[in-house]
Write a protein that holds these residues in place. Structure first.
Motif, short mmCIF file in Angstrom:
data_model
loop_
_atom_site.label_atom_id
_atom_site.label_comp_id
_atom_site.label_asym_id
_atom_site.label_seq_id
_atom_site.Cartn_x
_atom_site.Cartn_y
_atom_site.Cartn_z
N LEU A 1 -35.86 67.86 -90.80
CA LEU A 1 -35.45 66.74 -91.65
C LEU A 1 -34.06 66.96 -92.23
N ILE A 2 -33.79 68.20 -92.64
CA ILE A 2 -32.46 68.52 -93.17
C ILE A 2 -31.41 68.30 -92.09
N ASP A 3 -31.69 68.76 -90.88
CA ASP A 3 -30.75 68.60 -89.77
C ASP A 3 -30.51 67.13 -89.46
N GLN A 4 -31.58 66.33 -89.50
CA GLN A 4 -31.45 64.90 -89.26
C GLN A 4 -30.57 64.25 -90.32
N ALA A 5 -30.77 64.63 -91.58
CA ALA A 5 -29.96 64.08 -92.67
C ALA A 5 -28.50 64.46 -92.51
N ARG A 6 -28.24 65.69 -92.07
CA ARG A 6 -26.84 66.12 -91.86
C ARG A 6 -26.17 65.28 -90.77
N ARG A 7 -26.89 65.06 -89.69
CA ARG A 7 -26.30 64.29 -88.58
C ARG A 7 -25.99 62.86 -89.03
N ARG A 8 -26.88 62.26 -89.79
CA ARG A 8 -26.68 60.88 -90.20
C ARG A 8 -25.59 60.74 -91.25
#
Length: 371
Positions: A17-24
């Motif tokens: 989830l953290i990685d997804q938030a960073r990408r977005r």
């Protein structure tokens, strides 16, 4: 959401989830609220982007100038003295977790380090140094920068830090409020490539409150008022503390007291009669006659328990706190140097590197203390 930057999930899910938030948010720069991010964390990331910072940029953990280090230590010697026993207790609490403690001033400059630091790991040593600037403007989103900017306790894990370079850290931070209602620094627990420990936010918040109480008790005063709500037991760290001079002027108070008396941060607290709906002479009389705590009215219409103590009734520990701000700077410096050498296992070069000074300077200061 205050305890975690993202909702609680299993370790793998949380990192995903953290990685997804960073990408977005950091790579695609999508506008609008990010549902996976706590509002304070998104605000910190946004501030970093507005400063022109890029998450892929290499981070240089730079120390302030030697004169800046001396100034920070001199200006914050009362904070260092009040925090010293708390840092030792924190180190015992986290001894087996691979987290260590950082104390910074109100700008985010490290003024003390404590705990199990792996001096062979450059990821630890580059931040666990007295004088290194860990403010949001220099190292992006960290517990230190976010705590000082948001002025609330925070927890960050791995990629919730702004820079890729800082995604190896997990950290909890809490602000430290001075007796005048201003933020005077922050307390941080950091680990390198360690399992997530959100409970550390509660631990560091309690430790910060203990430091705040020591700072408040260190204010010169004639009468100390311990406050709490009816039904609570007076005498622990949850008490509100109010220090009065002989005329009833409030010379210092901690955050619980400011909240009970509805005094906004940074607002001069004024005279006790502006808050307590009774003659202040009665509080001095109660303290002189050793009366137990009693419920008293506030002008707000609420009632609080109050235990009044004169200065001579203070415990030895409180009296030591009251004189702490007069500790000579050279004694603080000596203690920091000796602690750095001890932490480095007697290796003077490593100790000098941790302090941000040369080995020759460290030897000169040690020899000067012995004369």
């Amino acid at each position: 959401m205050a305890a975690h930057a993202l909702p609680h999930h299993g370790a793998a899910d949380r990192l995903a989830l953290i990685d997804q938030a960073r990408r977005r948010f950091l790579l695609a720069r999508e506008a609008g609220p990010a549902p996976a991010l706590a509002p304070w964390l998104q605000r910190s990331w946004q501030r970093c982007l507005e400063r022109g910072l890029e998450p892929t940029r290499a981070v240089e953990f730079q120390a302030v100038t030697p004169s800046g280090v001396r100034q920070a230590l001199e200006h914050n010697q009362w904070l260092l003295q009040a925090a010293a026993p708390v840092l030792r207790s924190l180190s015992r609490a986290v001894a087996h977790t691979r987290y260590f403690t950082l104390l910074t001033d109100a700008r985010g400059v490290v003024i003390d380090v404590n705990g199990p630091i792996d001096r062979q790991d450059p990821r630890a040593t580059r931040i666990a140094r007295i004088g290194v600037d860990l403010s949001e403007a220099t190292v992006g989103t960290t517990a230190i920068g976010a705590t000082l900017a948001e002025q609330q306790p925070v927890w960050l894990h791995r990629g919730e830090h702004f820079f890729d370079d800082t995604s190896v850290y997990s950290c909890a931070g809490a602000p430290i409020w001075g007796p005048g209602g201003e933020c005077v620094g922050m307390l941080d627990l950091t680990g390198v490539a360690v399992p997530e420990q959100p409970a550390l936010k509660h631990l560091v918040s309690q430790a910060a409150r203990t430091i705040e109480n020591a700072l408040t008790l260190g204010q010169p005063h004639e009468l100390l008022l311990r406050l709490n709500w009816p039904g609570r037991v007076l005498g622990d760290d949850s008490d509100g503390l109010v220090c009065l001079d002989a005329d009833g002027q409030i010379k210092g108070l901690n955050r619980p007291a400011a909240e009970m008396l509805d005094i906004a941060p940074g607002t001069p607290p004024g005279h006790a009669s502006a808050h307590f709906a009774l003659p202040i002479d009665g509080l001095f009389d109660a303290a002189r006659h050793g009366k137990a705590g009693t419920e008293l009215p506030l002008w707000s219409g609420l009632r609080v328990q109050v235990l009044a103590q004169t200065r001579r009734d203070a415990t030895p520990g409180q009296r030591r706190s009251a004189s702490a701000h007069g500790l000579p700077l050279k004694d603080v410096e000596t203690a920091l140097i000796r602690k750095a050498v001890d932490d480095a296992g007697g290796n003077v070069m490593d100790a000098a590197r941790a302090l941000g000074i040369s080995r020759a300077t460290l030897y000169r200061k040690l020899n000067a203390k012995r004369r």
